[in-house]
Design an enzyme around this catalytic site. Structure first.
Site, PDB file in Angstrom:
ATOM      1  N   GLY A 211       0.830  -1.198   0.000  1.00  0.00           N
ATOM      2  CA  GLY A 211       0.000   0.000   0.000  1.00  0.00           C
ATOM      3  C   GLY A 211       0.863   1.245   0.000  1.00  0.00           C
ATOM      4  O   GLY A 211       2.044   1.208  -0.375  1.00  0.00           O
ATOM      5  N   ASN A 212       0.284   2.359   0.409  1.00  0.00           N
ATOM      6  CA  ASN A 212       1.031   3.607   0.497  1.00  0.00           C
ATOM      7  C   ASN A 212       0.474   4.443   1.642  1.00  0.00           C
ATOM      8  O   ASN A 212      -0.421   4.009   2.368  1.00  0.00           O
ATOM      9  CB  ASN A 212       0.996   4.373  -0.834  1.00  0.00           C
ATOM     10  CG  ASN A 212      -0.420   4.641  -1.297  1.00  0.00           C
ATOM     11  OD1 ASN A 212      -1.206   5.307  -0.610  1.00  0.00           O
ATOM     12  ND2 ASN A 212      -0.775   4.125  -2.474  1.00  0.00           N
TER      13      ASN A 212
END
Length: 399
Positions: A211-212
């Site tokens: 993810g981020n």
């Protein structure tokens, strides 16, 4: 812009009721005409005589003014006003307004109000943070009410600093800002706008993902700004801990594929789409059905590309539709953004840079440039709610 405006000021039973006197003085000084409507509990904190002396009008509190059948018309007040301001507004009054409990003159006036309604909450933080209060705020926001809270202007996410009533000067300032830009307040009325927001999570196994750091704040601010200006908003949100106005159609997704499918399904019915989500470009080629155990050797995860949502919608865009993209860059920012603009058939692209400290991921602020096919507009660093307004101002010229 308050000169000549007719303001109904609602006052409820809060210790902050004394600040209503300062609000009246500022409104009157600005040239506004003020009519006070106060709850019975409000009169325990400030006297109608004081309020009447400031407004030069009798204070409205009860349904009937005398025993001879003379009564106050909440309908007439609703038609008379250019705006209704409830300051301070207690948790009790919020609940009554949200659920139509018309047991006093203030709530009946609100229910009859044809003009915009502004609310300045006043309560302790525990009461403000309670899920029932937050739900009432969501309901009233969905009905089009504007909340004025410390440090945020109109309603924003997060609870820090909330609860206490905003200072009178700021409250009057927000009213003035509203009337200054009133001609454009419903410029998106009847338009359908799709917005993507937040990150995507691409599963590695049942407990891990790629993810981020995206919080979703920018996308949610865009959704709220479009909704405030009259648009019918569809918000496709990745996994974030944020809420939005109940009038916004929200679709929660987790992965890029889920976001892409939802966007492709919704896009044909839209007048515009703003692709603000920080979508993962890659996903694991294989997902383990069980938790991957620690081993002595290296772990190799093979990645494969995710669908490009912007390019997909760009290839499907009709002549009447507007498509807006975002570019987060670390180097050669303008050149890279311009390539995306052309390649993905965007009408304009919003450029962010990680070189600008205190912006982008998790921050409440942002600093952007808007790039079209013919020009680049640079903006200063500002809160994401204000950035959203800049972006939607650009969009409103095309839609």
């Amino acid at each position: 812009m308050l000169k000549g405006k007719k303001i109904v000021l609602g006052i409820t039973g809060s210790i902050a009721a004394y600040k209503a006197c300062l609000i009246i003085r500022l409104l009157v000084k600005s040239g506004a005409e003020v009519q006070v409507v106060i709850t019975p509990a409000g009169k325990e904190f400030i006297t109608p005589i004081t309020l009447s002396a400031l407004t030069h009008k009798p204070v409205v509190s009860e349904f009937f003014s005398q025993r001879d059948g003379t009564w106050h018309s909440h309908v007439d007040l609703g038609l008379w006003a250019d705006a209704m301001l409830i300051a301070p507004c207690t948790a009790s009054t919020l609940g009554k307004m949200a659920h139509g409990v018309a047991d006093n003159m203030l709530v009946t006036t609100y229910l009859s109000m044809k003009a915009p309604v502004f609310i300045a909450p006043a309560m302790d933080l525990d009461m403000y943070a309670h899920p029932s209060t937050q739900q009432n705020i969501k309901i009233l926001s969905g009905y089009g009410c504007h909340f004025i809270e410390p440090g945020s202007g109109f309603l924003a996410s997060g609870l820090e600093g909330k609860g206490r009533m905003e200072e009178p000067e700021r409250i009057v300032e927000e009213l003035d800002k509203f009337f200054t830009g009133q001609s454009a307040i419903n410029d998106l009325q009847g338009k359908r706008i799709l917005i993507t927001a937040g990150p995507t999570h691409e599963k590695i196994d049942p407990v891990r993902f790629i993810g981020n750091y995206s919080s979703g704040k920018m996308g949610f601010a865009l959704a709220e700004e479009c909704f405030r200006r009259g648009a019918e908003v569809t918000l496709i949100a990745g996994p974030v801990n944020m809420s939005c106005s109940s009038g916004i159609h929200r679709i929660d997704v987790e992965s890029c594929m889920e976001m892409c499918d939802a966007a492709v399904k919704a896009f044909p019915q839209q007048d515009a789409a703003i692709l603000c989500a920080a979508v993962a470009d890659f996903k694991p080629s294989e997902q383990s059905a069980t938790k991957i155990k620690r081993e002595k050797g290296d772990l190799l995860i093979r990645l494969q590309p995710n669908p490009d949502i912007a390019a997909t919608l760009g290839s499907q865009k009709a002549s009447h539709q507007v498509l807006v993209g975002f570019a987060l860059e670390t180097n050669d920012e303008t050149a890279n953004a311009q390539k995306k603009l052309e390649k993905k058939n965007l009408d304009f692209i919003v450029l962010n840079s990680l070189r600008n400290e205190g912006t982008c991921f998790k921050s409440d602020d942002n600093q952007i440039s808007i790039i079209t096919r013919s020009e680049k507009k640079d903006f200063s660093k500002k809160p994401k709610q204000a950035v959203a307004k800049d972006i939607i101002n650009e969009l409103s010229q095309l839609i």
